[in-house]
Design a protein around this motif. Structure first.
Motif, PDB file in Angstrom:
ATOM      1  N   ARG A  66       6.210  -4.204   2.559  1.00 40.32           N
ATOM      2  CA  ARG A  66       7.514  -3.720   3.164  1.00 40.32           C
ATOM      3  C   ARG A  66       7.384  -3.222   4.579  1.00 40.32           C
ATOM      4  NH1 ARG A  66       9.023   0.649   0.857  1.00 40.32           N
ATOM      5  NH2 ARG A  66       7.311   1.322   0.063  1.00 40.32           N
ATOM      6  N   LYS A 117       5.387  -8.425  19.404  1.00 42.08           N
ATOM      7  CA  LYS A 117       4.878  -7.286  18.636  1.00 42.08           C
ATOM      8  C   LYS A 117       3.572  -7.635  17.538  1.00 42.08           C
ATOM      9  CE  LYS A 117       6.901  -5.129  14.308  1.00 42.08           C
ATOM     10  NZ  LYS A 117       7.966  -4.812  13.685  1.00 42.08           N
ATOM     11  N   GLY A 161       2.346   3.806   6.615  1.00 47.20           N
ATOM     12  CA  GLY A 161       2.255   2.414   6.378  1.00 47.20           C
ATOM     13  C   GLY A 161       1.950   1.919   7.566  1.00 47.20           C
ATOM     14  N   ILE A 162       0.992   1.150   7.740  1.00 43.68           N
ATOM     15  CA  ILE A 162       0.780   0.630   9.062  1.00 43.68           C
ATOM     16  C   ILE A 162       0.231  -0.662   8.945  1.00 43.68           C
ATOM     17  CG2 ILE A 162      -0.650   0.482  11.318  1.00 43.68           C
ATOM     18  CD1 ILE A 162      -0.716   3.586  10.841  1.00 43.68           C
ATOM     19  N   THR A 172      -3.438  -3.781   6.871  1.00 43.43           N
ATOM     20  CA  THR A 172      -2.094  -3.316   6.227  1.00 43.43           C
ATOM     21  C   THR A 172      -2.904  -2.216   5.378  1.00 43.43           C
ATOM     22  OG1 THR A 172      -2.843  -4.863   4.364  1.00 43.43           O
ATOM     23  CG2 THR A 172      -1.170  -5.427   5.913  1.00 43.43           C
ATOM     24  N   MET A 210       5.153   0.059  11.662  1.00 44.63           N
ATOM     25  CA  MET A 210       4.714   1.251  10.763  1.00 44.63           C
ATOM     26  C   MET A 210       5.925   1.376   9.990  1.00 44.63           C
ATOM     27  SD  MET A 210       3.627   4.089  13.417  1.00 44.63           S
ATOM     28  CE  MET A 210       2.974   2.865  14.444  1.00 44.63           C
ATOM     29  N   LEU A 211       5.764   2.011   8.520  1.00 46.25           N
ATOM     30  CA  LEU A 211       7.095   2.228   7.723  1.00 46.25           C
ATOM     31  C   LEU A 211       6.623   3.552   7.254  1.00 46.25           C
ATOM     32  CD1 LEU A 211       9.550   1.778   6.129  1.00 46.25           C
ATOM     33  CD2 LEU A 211       7.871   0.622   4.313  1.00 46.25           C
ATOM     34  N   GLN A 265      10.448  -2.061   7.982  1.00 49.33           N
ATOM     35  CA  GLN A 265      11.570  -1.280   8.448  1.00 49.33           C
ATOM     36  C   GLN A 265      12.832  -2.112   8.213  1.00 49.33           C
ATOM     37  OE1 GLN A 265      11.496   0.309  12.281  1.00 49.33           O
ATOM     38  NE2 GLN A 265       9.527   0.975  11.980  1.00 49.33           N
ATOM     39  N   GLN A 273      -1.166  -7.962   0.583  1.00 52.13           N
ATOM     40  CA  GLN A 273      -0.143  -7.421   0.010  1.00 52.13           C
ATOM     41  C   GLN A 273       0.878  -8.561  -0.401  1.00 52.13           C
ATOM     42  OE1 GLN A 273       0.922  -3.116   2.241  1.00 52.13           O
ATOM     43  NE2 GLN A 273       1.473  -5.018   3.520  1.00 52.13           N
ATOM     44  N   THR A 279       0.807  -1.373  -0.028  1.00 51.85           N
ATOM     45  CA  THR A 279       0.113  -0.156   0.179  1.00 51.85           C
ATOM     46  C   THR A 279       0.814   1.292  -0.236  1.00 51.85           C
ATOM     47  OG1 THR A 279      -0.246  -0.119   2.422  1.00 51.85           O
ATOM     48  CG2 THR A 279      -2.008  -0.905   1.059  1.00 51.85           C
ATOM     49  N   TRP A 333       7.096  -7.516   5.298  1.00 50.60           N
ATOM     50  CA  TRP A 333       6.019  -7.477   5.992  1.00 50.60           C
ATOM     51  C   TRP A 333       4.985  -8.660   5.497  1.00 50.60           C
ATOM     52  CZ3 TRP A 333       5.397  -6.030  10.812  1.00 50.60           C
ATOM     53  CH2 TRP A 333       4.152  -6.249  11.396  1.00 50.60           C
ATOM     54  N   ASP A 348       7.434   0.511  16.790  1.00 52.09           N
ATOM     55  CA  ASP A 348       6.685  -0.897  16.844  1.00 52.09           C
ATOM     56  C   ASP A 348       5.595  -0.611  17.831  1.00 52.09           C
ATOM     57  OD1 ASP A 348       8.278  -1.806  14.873  1.00 52.09           O
ATOM     58  OD2 ASP A 348       9.506  -3.270  16.323  1.00 52.09           O
TER      59      ASP A 348
HETATM   60  C1  BTN Z   1       7.872  -2.781  10.360  1.00 56.83           C
HETATM   61  O1  BTN Z   1       7.371  -3.130  11.602  1.00 56.83           O
HETATM   62  O2  BTN Z   1       8.815  -3.299   9.738  1.00 56.83           O
HETATM   63  C2  BTN Z   1       6.795  -2.110   9.608  1.00 56.83           C
HETATM   64  C3  BTN Z   1       5.803  -2.791   8.923  1.00 56.83           C
HETATM   65  C4  BTN Z   1       5.005  -1.853   8.128  1.00 56.83           C
HETATM   66  C5  BTN Z   1       4.306  -2.715   7.388  1.00 56.83           C
HETATM   67  C6  BTN Z   1       2.819  -1.812   6.671  1.00 56.83           C
HETATM   68  S1  BTN Z   1       1.673  -3.044   5.996  1.00 56.83           S
HETATM   69  C7  BTN Z   1       1.017  -1.337   5.042  1.00 56.83           C
HETATM   70  C8  BTN Z   1       2.353  -0.568   4.611  1.00 56.83           C
HETATM   71  N1  BTN Z   1       2.723  -1.289   3.414  1.00 56.83           N
HETATM   72  C9  BTN Z   1       3.780  -1.870   3.434  1.00 56.83           C
HETATM   73  O3  BTN Z   1       4.270  -2.393   2.366  1.00 56.83           O
HETATM   74  N2  BTN Z   1       4.298  -1.465   4.565  1.00 56.83           N
HETATM   75  C10 BTN Z   1       3.429  -1.013   5.593  1.00 56.83           C
END
Ligand code: BTN
Length: 256
Positions: A53, A121, A142-143, A69, A125-126, A55, A49, A24, A60, A114
């Motif tokens: 992705r 966990k 992104g969450i 997501t 979020m990214l 961090q 997804q 997303t 993810w 986180d």
């Molecule tokens: C992490 O803890 O590594 C961060 C994870 C973030 C995942 C979310 S899902 C929605 C958005 N789209 C992605 O590709 N990543 C974020």
């Protein structure tokens, strides 16, 4: 789209739900670069997804249809690039406050962003900020939040979900709406200049704050105490030899 569970002014008012997408965050960044008008507060949510992705260049993974997501578009042009961390605080606190009525005091924010329940966990979020000069032009937030998933891959050792904790299924859209409403609240605090209020709220919810714990940095294991997160997002850990500051790639938390 106008709908009543999103009680805020703009975050989530334009909600786009996709059956399947790579990520997303990537999708939202692509539509922004195609220079189509995208309203502030737009939320892109995906049932699945296939290239989510995380961090530190991680992937993810989330079981389709069972988890949240999504990505939110914000335009915090009132923040400079050097103030990016305040947005991390606002978004983390928004997620935290949305989940607090369900999960209470075991809920924590693990630096930098986180979402933890005890030592597991629940989500992460990214946040990808697109800068224009020294200001933030777009922020793609992104969450990923584990909601109704019960089984996790063996390598996701400390993953948990709301269902695993509370033994109940939850309606994804209701949790999404709560998160959007609370993020908007904290975002408006930032916009009104209450940056330190938001950072202090974040600090008060921090995992391992003021506790003697084990960490690893540069191959070296040591005991230390998290005493602060600075305005620029650096983690401050007090050790025998004084205080050290770390960025995301420089320190690892060692759980027993
Ligand atoms: C992490 O803890 O590594 C961060 C994870 C973030 C995942 C979310 S899902 C929605 C958005 N789209 C992605 O590709 N990543 C974020």
């Amino acid at each position: 789209m106008q709908n009543n569970i999103f009680s805020g002014l703009f975050v989530g008012q334009n909600l786009v739900t996709l059956k399947e997408v790579d990520s997303t965050n990537t999708f939202l960044k692509n539509i922004l670069s195609n220079s189509k008008p995208v309203p502030d507060g737009t939320v892109i949510m995906a049932e699945r997804q296939f290239a989510g992705r995380g961090q530190r260049n991680n992937t993810w993974h989330a079981e389709p249809g069972k988890n949240l997501t999504f990505s939110i578009l914000l335009r915090p042009s009132f923040l400079s690039a050097s103030q990016q961390f305040y947005l991390t605080c606002a978004v983390s606190m928004g997620v935290y406050d949305a989940l607090y009525p369900l999960l209470r005091d075991s809920l924590k924010i693990k630096w930098p962003n986180d979402i933890y329940f005890d030592d597991s966990k629940l989500g992460g979020m990214l946040i990808e900020n697109i800068l224009q000069g020294s200001q933030i032009k777009h922020s793609v937030i992104g969450i990923g939040l584990n909601v109704n998933q019960e089984v996790f891959a063996p390598d996701a050792v400390n993953a948990t979900s709301i269902k695993k904790i509370l033994q109940k299924d939850y309606e994804l859209k209701n949790i999404l709406a709560e998160i959007c409403n609370h993020i908007e609240g904290y975002y408006l605090h930032l916009k009104a200049g209450r940056l330190e209020f938001v950072r202090n709220m974040y600090l008060s919810r921090l995992y391992w704050l003021n506790e003697v714990r084990q960490f690893k940095s540069n191959g070296h294991i040591f005991e230390g105490t998290i005493i602060n997160v600075k305005e620029n997002g650096l983690l401050v850990v007090k050790q025998q030899n004084g205080e050290q500051e770390y960025n995301l790639k420089e320190i690892e938390f060692l759980n027993k």
